[in-house]
Structures are given as structure tokens and as C-alpha cells.
Scaffold this active site. Structure first.
Site, short mmCIF file in Angstrom:
data_model
loop_
_atom_site.label_atom_id
_atom_site.label_comp_id
_atom_site.label_asym_id
_atom_site.label_seq_id
_atom_site.Cartn_x
_atom_site.Cartn_y
_atom_site.Cartn_z
N SER A 152 0.81 -1.22 0.00
CA SER A 152 0.00 0.00 0.00
C SER A 152 0.84 1.27 0.00
O SER A 152 0.42 2.30 -0.54
CB SER A 152 -0.95 0.00 1.20
OG SER A 152 -0.24 -0.19 2.40
N HIS A 202 1.54 4.92 4.57
CA HIS A 202 0.68 5.47 3.52
C HIS A 202 1.03 6.93 3.23
O HIS A 202 1.18 7.33 2.06
CB HIS A 202 -0.79 5.37 3.95
CG HIS A 202 -1.28 3.97 4.06
ND1 HIS A 202 -2.45 3.64 4.69
CD2 HIS A 202 -0.74 2.80 3.61
CE1 HIS A 202 -2.63 2.33 4.62
NE2 HIS A 202 -1.60 1.80 3.99
#
Length: 660
Positions: A152, A202
Site C-alpha cells: 500500500s 501510507h
């Protein structure tokens, strides 16, 4: 329209080829992630909820490790996922924006940005979790250990790069914008709403991808574009290690050492527990395969009473197992016991020996005189009896029962051994701590003795029973010195050590056991029994006794299947399986064994004691399972890492090689 254009199979294959050509980077990344996931699952990692320890072993990004030298985790963590759901979500997002990124930046550009933002995301995560301690309810601060995994961070970086690169694109509000919005909002939203999501990763990936998106504005030729993105990838990889080092600290390095030590102890404990379970199951099956238990009276064996002194140096069986030869130290004699007729067949007396001036008691045992051991020639025509004459070895003719020669080998000879052809023999002299070689045909001592170690001035030096055996080929001697300080292989051609000698533990006992294959077991006065192989000379295992006082009398069967073990005041002899080292037989004893021996056929166990010899049939044992349930095993199944570490430390201090 050509015929080929109308062929549906060719059209289908052409479509697949076009998809592979246009989206090879996306497909390659998906396959790489799937391969790692399947590999992990096939290796025993949970498919749905892997343990953090498992993730770390497979390359998760753990701040103390990553910032203390394991910079490779920044890359490996991008392909490791925390279960099927985590993988499917990330692969869904990769399939959403991967084709967009490859179309915008090209395949090489896509992979370069994916790699660079993934590494930066991992570095941001490690920095954040490694330098921002959390505070508990007691207002205590500590570093939170987070095993960060997944793609991610790189996906957020791609999304950020596409957002910037596509600012001037007309369709940013269409399907492309929706795909990017899904990726960004899904990742950021999960980070704020779901526990266990690495939001630092992230955000780090997103912030790194935004400036890299400006590279999409450049109107470069394909070659220059490829070179630019290749340089980006190279710079990201080259900078990962120095950047992670720069963000590290002494505190994180110390923490990494402690975590590794703790994990090593956990793995060792798990291994020992697995070994315990295997041994318990193996012992259960071995006991079940044994004959049915009998009563104590039936298991007590047959005793051959002997009117001897009861002070025996050693005992040796004939090749056919029909006779037992005993060196009676107090009577200075060689006793021959007929095991089939169960009687004393013959007593071969030695000369009357003068008492040494430095005698410390009234018995031959502690005077340092008298027959101490016996060795048989291969044809059993001759016997060598060290100590039957003062500082000499007597050569006995077993046909006539007379002493035919005395070899003056050295002070306090204690052990003798014939060569395979019976032409030579070897003697360990306990007082001098030397090895003498005998020429039996010419009745002489060959050359000067070989020094084995420091000599002993004590009359009791002969109390020890040093090891003296031939190797399987018969060209080397496996022997200890008289003081039980060292163990070595001696080449019989050169009479020089073969390999490096080993140092025995300082509390080694002389009740060692050996089998024809060269396996050796050596008990100690403490709670450890060492097991090692004779050639090449090396330690193999350390076994811990279940109680503080070890099992001090040992014997090994010729076929290598059994060990017999007796503990002083234990009241029983245990039959141990070599495979599991567990108790599979129990035999009651009234007299303390001086020596334990197995018959040549492995069906009978002999106990030599002060009143004679007792023969135990191995198929007539008391209930071993019941005895173990009440008295524990001879050698414990549970061995903690701390105990094994202490045993290994003793080996290190004595110069032994590390145990497996």
C-alpha cells in the site's frame, strides 16, 4: 478481410498478447506478490492471520531491525502481506491504478516510481515508529514494535504521482480520477478508522509520489525517459541503506539485539517442545512394541554367585558370549565365568605383589596394585592383564592358564587393547599418562611411550577407566588420557594425533559407553551426559539428567539399539532406547552394579556386582511406562534454552565444538 482475421482463436491469443504487452509491469507485480504469498503459506505461515514473528522472519519492516542494518526489509516488506484479505485489497488497488501508471509513465517508469515510493514509505514508517514512543496509562514511554508489510505504501506513491502528472489531463474527473480517489481514500480512510493500519507508511508513500509525478510532465524521447527512470530506481536503492543507517540510533540497535535474542530463545523452546513431543510419541510406540511387562520377581534375572573379592577392574565377554572374564583387583587374579553353565570355570592367579610404601589403605584398589582390567586377543588364545605384576602387564595363556610374559610398560598400567590381527597391543599407563605399544610375537615393548598428558603422582590415578578403542578401520586409536582430560584419535602408523584433540568436561566420570559404530556417551558428576562421534571426532548432543545426580553406570549394545543405565541407590537398571533415549525396560537390582555389559546377541544384560553376576533377559522387564510415570525419565524431555545455553558455555570453555 483475411482468413486469419476471422480465426477466433488467433484473435483471442492476439488479445492476450496485447494485454501482456500493454500491462506487463502490473501483471508482473501482481504475480510477484502472489508467489510470495503462496510461498509463505506453503512454508507454514497462516494464510489468513500470520503471526507478527512470522512476518518479521519473511522480511517485514520492523523499525529496530530496519534502522540497524536490515535496510533490505524496506524492499522485502513491499511483497509480504498480512493475510488473504490484505493481499486481495492491495492487488485490487494495484489492478486499478497499475494500467494507468504504465500508460502514463511507461513500464520502466511505473516500476521505478513504485520502487522509489515503496522504499520511501517503508523508511517513513520505520522512522516514525522507531523515534516516536507511545505512552501507556502509567505514563511510561516505549517504542511500539510494528511489523509493517504490504504494497500500500508504493500504491499510495503511485496514486500521488498520477495525480500530479495528470493535472493537465482532460479525463482526471472521469474513470482515472475515480480510480485514484478510491486508492487514496481507501488507504487513508482505513488508516484512521481501522487499527493495525500503518498510516505513516501510507502518508510517506503519498508525499514521495507527489513530486515524482512532475516527471510525467517532461516530454522526453523514450530512451532518455528510460534512462531517467532507471536512474531514479538506482538512486532509490542506493540511498536506502545510508538513509536507514542515518535514522537509526544506539537505542534501536540494542533493542534489535534483545528482540533477536528473545526470538532465538522462543524458537529454541519451540524446537525443544517439538522434540519432546516426538520423543514422547516415539517412546510410547517403542514400549508398545516391547513384550508384555512381568512381575518384579520375574524381571529380577538369574544370579551367578561368585566367592570373589567383589572388587573388579573390568569385565569382558568372549566373542561367542559363553564366557565372562573378570579382573579381580583384590585377589590379583583373572576369573573366567562360564555363563552357560552359570559357574566359575577357572581362576588364574597372579603373583603376590609387594605393598607400595606410599599405600593409602589396606586394599589393592587404593594401593595401586593388582589386576585392573583385561583384554582378549582376537582368537581368544591370550589375555593381557594390566597390573597383575607391579608396573607391568601380564600376558596370560588362556589354554594353560599361566602367565607367559610380563611387559614393563610404565607406572600403573590400567587399560590394554589388542590390534585386529593380534600382533600388537596398546597399553595406557595411568601413573605416567602414556601409551605403550607391545610387540606380542617378540615379547617386547616397542620404542618409547607416547605422552598423553600430564603424569599423576597419586596412587589413585588408576581409579579412572580411560577410553581405549580401535576405530572401524582398525588404523586409529580412539582414546582418552589417563586423567580423563582429553579425547583424541591417534594414527597407528605415525603414532601422531589425527585431528584436534577434544577437552573432556572436568567432572567427567569413567563409566563411558561406546558401540561398534563409534558413538560414545560420557556421563558427568553433574547433570549432563555428552554424546559424540568417534570419527571424525566431534560433539553431537548434550542430554540433561532429570535429577541433579546423573546416571553413572552405562553400557551400549553391540547392535546400537540399546543403552543400559544405572544410578547409584536407584534400585533399578533402565533399558534405554537409542532412538528416543527413553526408558523401555526396567530391571530390579539388589546389589550395586560395578559394570554393565550386553551380550553379543543383544538379548541379555549382565550386571557385575560384589556378589557375582546377574543375567537379565531383555524381554522380561517390569512395566516401564508405570515406572516412568512415578519416577520420571532418566534423561529429561524438557530442556530449556537457558539450560542448553549453560551446557554449551561449558563446552566453549573446554574447547569443544558447538553442539547442533
Amino acid at each position: 478481410m483475411t482468413e486469419a482475421a476471422l480465426d477466433p482463436s488467433q484473435s483471442r491469443y492476439g488479445g492476450i498478447s496485447s494485454i501482456l504487452r500493454q500491462h506487463w509491469a502490473t501483471i508482473g507485480l501482481v504475480l510477484a506478490n502472489l508467489i510470495v504469498y503462496v510461498w509463505m503459506g506453503a512454508s507454514g505461515v497462516s494464510w489468513t492471520e500470520p503471526d507478527p514473528e512470522q512476518l518479521v522472519e519473511w522480511g517485514a519492516n520492523l523499525a529496530p531491525f530496519t534502522l540497524s542494518g536490515d535496510s533490505w526489509r524496506l524492499f522485502s516488506s513491499m511483497f509480504v502481506h498480512g493475510g488473504a484479505v490484505h493481499l486481495l485489497l492491495n492487488m485490487y488497488m494495484l489492478l486499478l491504478i497499475g494500467p494507468l501508471a504504465q500508460k502514463r509513465f511507461g513500464g520502466i517508469g511505473f516500476l521505478a516510481i513504485y520502487l522509489a515510493t515503496g522504499l520511501a514509505a517503508g523508511l517513513t514508517s520505520a522512522w516514525w515508529h522507531g523515534t516516536h514512543p507511545v505512552t501507556n496509562l502509567l505514563m511510561q514511554s516505549s517504542i511500539r514494535l510494528v511489523a509493517s508489510v504490504g504494497a500500500s505504501g508504493a500504491l499510495m506513491g503511485l496514486a500521488g504521482a498520477l495525480c500530479v502528472a495528470g493535472l493537465s489531463d482532460a479525463d482526471m474527473g472521469g474513470s482515472r480520477g475515480k480510480a485514484l480517489a478510491q486508492v487514496v481514500l481507501l488507504n487513508l480512510g482505513m488508516g484512521f478508522m481501522v487499527s493495525g493500519v500503518d498510516q505513516a507508511c501510507h502518508i510517506g508513500g503519498l508525499l514521495t509520489g507527489l513530486p515524482l509525478g512532475t516527471l510525467g510532465w517532461l516530454n522526453l524521447r523514450p530512451l532518455r525517459r528510460h534512462v531517467m527512470f532507471a536512474a531514479l530506481a538506482g538512486a532509490a536503492v542506493a540511498g536506502a541503506q545510508p538513509a536507514s543507517r542515518a535514522l537509526g540510533s544506539d537505542e534501536l540497535s540494542e533493542m534489535a539485539v534483545k528482540i533477536r535474542q528473545q526470538r532465538q530463545e522462543e524458537l529454541e523452546q519451540a524446537r525443544l517442545e517439538a522434540e519432546k513431543a516426538q520423543r514422547v510419541e516415539l517412546a510410547r510406540s517403542e514400549r508398545a512394541a516391547r513384550p508384555k511387562p512381568v512381575s518384579k520377581e520375574q524381571a529380577a534375572g538369574v544370579e551367578i554367585p561368585l566367592s570373589l573379592s567383589g572388587v573388579y577392574g573390568s569385565a569382558v565377554l568372549s566373542a561367542d558370549g559363553a564366557r565372562l572374564y573378570l579382573a579381580d583387583t583384590e585377589q590379583n587374579s583373572l576369573e573366567v565365568v562360564d555363563l552357560r553353565q552359570q559357574r566359575l570355570e577357572r581362576s588364574i592367579a597372579g603373583p603376590k605383589l609387594p605393598v607400595p610404601k606410599n599405600a593409602i589403605c589396606g586394599q589393592n584398589l587404593c594401593r595401586g596394585i593388582g589386576a585392573w582390567s583385561v583384554a582378549l586377543s582376537p582368537d581368544e588364545r591370550w589375555a593381557l592383564v594390566p597390573g597383575m605384576a607391579n608396573d607391568a602387564v601380564a600376558l596370560v595363556d588362556l589354554r594353560t592358564g599361566g602367565i607367559v610374559h610380563r611387559f614393563a610398560t610404565g607406572r600403573l598400567p590400567s587399560q590394554a587393547l589388542f590390534s585386529r590381527d593380534g600382533q600388537r597391543a596398546y597399553v595406557i599407563n595411568a601413573g605416567d599418562n602414556t601409551l605403550s605399544t607391545l610387540d606380542l610375537a617378540q615379547r617386547r615393548v616397542i620404542g618409547q611411550p607416547v605422552r598423553l598428558g600430564e603424569p599423576s603422582q597419586e596412587v589413585g590415578a588408576r581409579f579412572n577407566r580411560p577410553l581405549l578403542r580401535l576405530n572401524a578401520a582398525g588404523d586409529k586409536l580412539l582414546l582418552s588420557d589417563a586423567r580423563l582430560d582429553t579425547l583424541q584419535l591417534l594414527d597407528l602408523r605415525s603414532m601422531q594425533p589425527s585431528g584436534k584433540p577434544l577437552t573432556l568436561p572436568s567432572d567427567a566420570l569413567d563409566d563411558w559407553a561406546a558401540d561398534p559404530a563409534g558413538n560414545l556417551w560420557w556421563p558427568t558428576r553433574g547433570n549432563v551426559m555428552w554424546q559424540y562421534q568417534g570419527e571424525p571426532l566431534a560433539a553431537r548432543q548434550a542430554w540433561l539428567h532429570c535429577e541433579a545426580e546423573g546416571w553413572q553406570k552405562l553400557a551400549a549394545s553391540a547392535d546400537g539399539a540399546w543403552l543400559a543405565s544405572y544410578k547409584d541407590s536407584g534400585g533399578v537398571i533402565r533399558l534405554l532406547s537409542r532412538r528416543s533415549l527413553s526408558t523401555v525396560g526396567v530391571f530390579p537390582v539388589d546389589s550395586i552394579p560395578r559394570r554393565l555389559l550386553f551380550s553379543r546377541d543383544g538379548k541379555t544384560l549382565l550386571s557385575v556386582h560384589e556378589h557375582g553376576v546377574t543375567l537379565f533377559a531383555l524381554d522380561k522387564s517390569m512395566d516401564a511406562a508405570a515406572y516412568v510415570a512415578e519416577n520420571e525419565e532418566a534423561y529429561c524431555n524438557v530442556r530449556t534454552p537457558q539450560q542448553m545455553a549453560a551446557a554449551k558455555e561449558r563446552l566453549r570453555q573446554s574447547g569443544w565444538p558447538m553442539l547442533p
